[in-house]
Design an enzyme around this catalytic site. Sequence first.
Site, PDB file in Angstrom:
ATOM      1  N   LYS A  13       0.766  -1.095   0.052  1.00 47.36           N
ATOM      2  CA  LYS A  13      -0.119  -0.067  -0.063  1.00 47.36           C
ATOM      3  C   LYS A  13       1.012   1.122  -0.134  1.00 47.36           C
ATOM      4  O   LYS A  13       0.461   2.274  -0.715  1.00 47.36           O
ATOM      5  CB  LYS A  13      -0.966   0.046   0.995  1.00 47.36           C
ATOM      6  CG  LYS A  13      -2.122  -1.019   1.249  1.00 47.36           C
ATOM      7  CD  LYS A  13      -3.187  -0.869   2.235  1.00 47.36           C
ATOM      8  CE  LYS A  13      -2.689  -0.930   3.584  1.00 47.36           C
ATOM      9  NZ  LYS A  13      -1.823  -1.979   3.961  1.00 47.36           N
ATOM     10  N   ARG A  88      -9.745   2.626   9.123  1.00 50.05           N
ATOM     11  CA  ARG A  88      -9.244   1.087   9.344  1.00 50.05           C
ATOM     12  C   ARG A  88     -10.218   0.360   9.872  1.00 50.05           C
ATOM     13  O   ARG A  88     -10.254  -1.042   9.787  1.00 50.05           O
ATOM     14  CB  ARG A  88      -8.139   1.296  10.463  1.00 50.05           C
ATOM     15  CG  ARG A  88      -7.509  -0.117  11.060  1.00 50.05           C
ATOM     16  CD  ARG A  88      -6.361   0.309  11.901  1.00 50.05           C
ATOM     17  NE  ARG A  88      -7.212   0.906  13.229  1.00 50.05           N
ATOM     18  CZ  ARG A  88      -7.691  -0.034  14.170  1.00 50.05           C
ATOM     19  NH1 ARG A  88      -7.774  -1.263  14.069  1.00 50.05           N
ATOM     20  NH2 ARG A  88      -8.238   0.795  15.373  1.00 50.05           N
ATOM     21  N   ARG A 127      11.392 -10.580   5.215  1.00 48.82           N
ATOM     22  CA  ARG A 127      12.130  -9.299   5.074  1.00 48.82           C
ATOM     23  C   ARG A 127      13.291  -9.332   6.294  1.00 48.82           C
ATOM     24  O   ARG A 127      13.137 -10.002   7.282  1.00 48.82           O
ATOM     25  CB  ARG A 127      11.279  -8.084   5.553  1.00 48.82           C
ATOM     26  CG  ARG A 127      10.246  -7.680   4.273  1.00 48.82           C
ATOM     27  CD  ARG A 127       9.769  -6.491   4.796  1.00 48.82           C
ATOM     28  NE  ARG A 127       8.916  -6.393   6.005  1.00 48.82           N
ATOM     29  CZ  ARG A 127       7.839  -5.803   6.111  1.00 48.82           C
ATOM     30  NH1 ARG A 127       7.132  -5.360   5.259  1.00 48.82           N
ATOM     31  NH2 ARG A 127       7.262  -5.717   7.230  1.00 48.82           N
ATOM     32  N   ARG A 161      12.807  -8.583  12.214  1.00 45.34           N
ATOM     33  CA  ARG A 161      12.184  -7.860  13.185  1.00 45.34           C
ATOM     34  C   ARG A 161      11.283  -8.953  13.876  1.00 45.34           C
ATOM     35  O   ARG A 161      10.497  -9.637  13.131  1.00 45.34           O
ATOM     36  CB  ARG A 161      11.787  -6.644  12.823  1.00 45.34           C
ATOM     37  CG  ARG A 161      12.480  -5.593  12.224  1.00 45.34           C
ATOM     38  CD  ARG A 161      11.907  -4.345  11.229  1.00 45.34           C
ATOM     39  NE  ARG A 161      10.387  -4.303  11.997  1.00 45.34           N
ATOM     40  CZ  ARG A 161       9.582  -3.426  11.312  1.00 45.34           C
ATOM     41  NH1 ARG A 161      10.267  -2.601  10.854  1.00 45.34           N
ATOM     42  NH2 ARG A 161       8.547  -3.160  11.979  1.00 45.34           N
TER      43      ARG A 161
END
Length: 217
Positions: A13, A88, A127, A161
């Site tokens: 997005k 949201r 990632r 992470r």
Amino acid sequence: MRIVLVGPPGAGKGTQAAFLAKNLSIPHISTGDLFRANISQGTELGKQAKMYTDAGDLVPDEITIGMAEDRLDQPDTAGGFLLDGFPRNENQARSLDAYLERRHIRLDGVLDLEVPEDEVVKRIAGRRTCRNESAHTFHVVYKPPKVEGVCDECGGELYQRSDDAEDKVRNRLEVYHRETEPIIDYYKQQNLVATISALGPVEEVTQRAMDALRRIS
């Protein structure tokens, strides 16, 4: 154009919002930027939001809505805007509709970026981030470093992470399905939704998005 961008985490997005906003010459307004700006500027809403973020809690709707409305009141939105991360949930969507109605304007379209769940998990769980500089990011499949575990830019250690771990990603998807996905049906009732595949090169997805927006605007 006045657009809302919707999609699960990992749908791209932020990347698409930046491209679309540039192509359409409208401001890109993201929830994350709203929070950071209000907190850094020490606004009353920012102070309230910080209490929740510091405690690791979600910021209540009324604070988020207040920040969004303040931003939409700025002169640069007169020619349109692209909302990313807001609304949201359905409560926020209804509040946005009420705000726009008070200004005698309406949304032109809601762009729904569709990505298979397994692809979302693959994108996010793969990632890797540099410990020295968080802006240096890689991916075990799509953008592997030259040396495994080592940042190409500065030689720092690459790590996953904690919120990129697969179980955390699936939990974020559950939250998305429960809270955000219902706004797609809400906007479908207003004939505003265009759903496109977010798979493939960024430029191709952007072209699909532009074509879809032309059809519904």
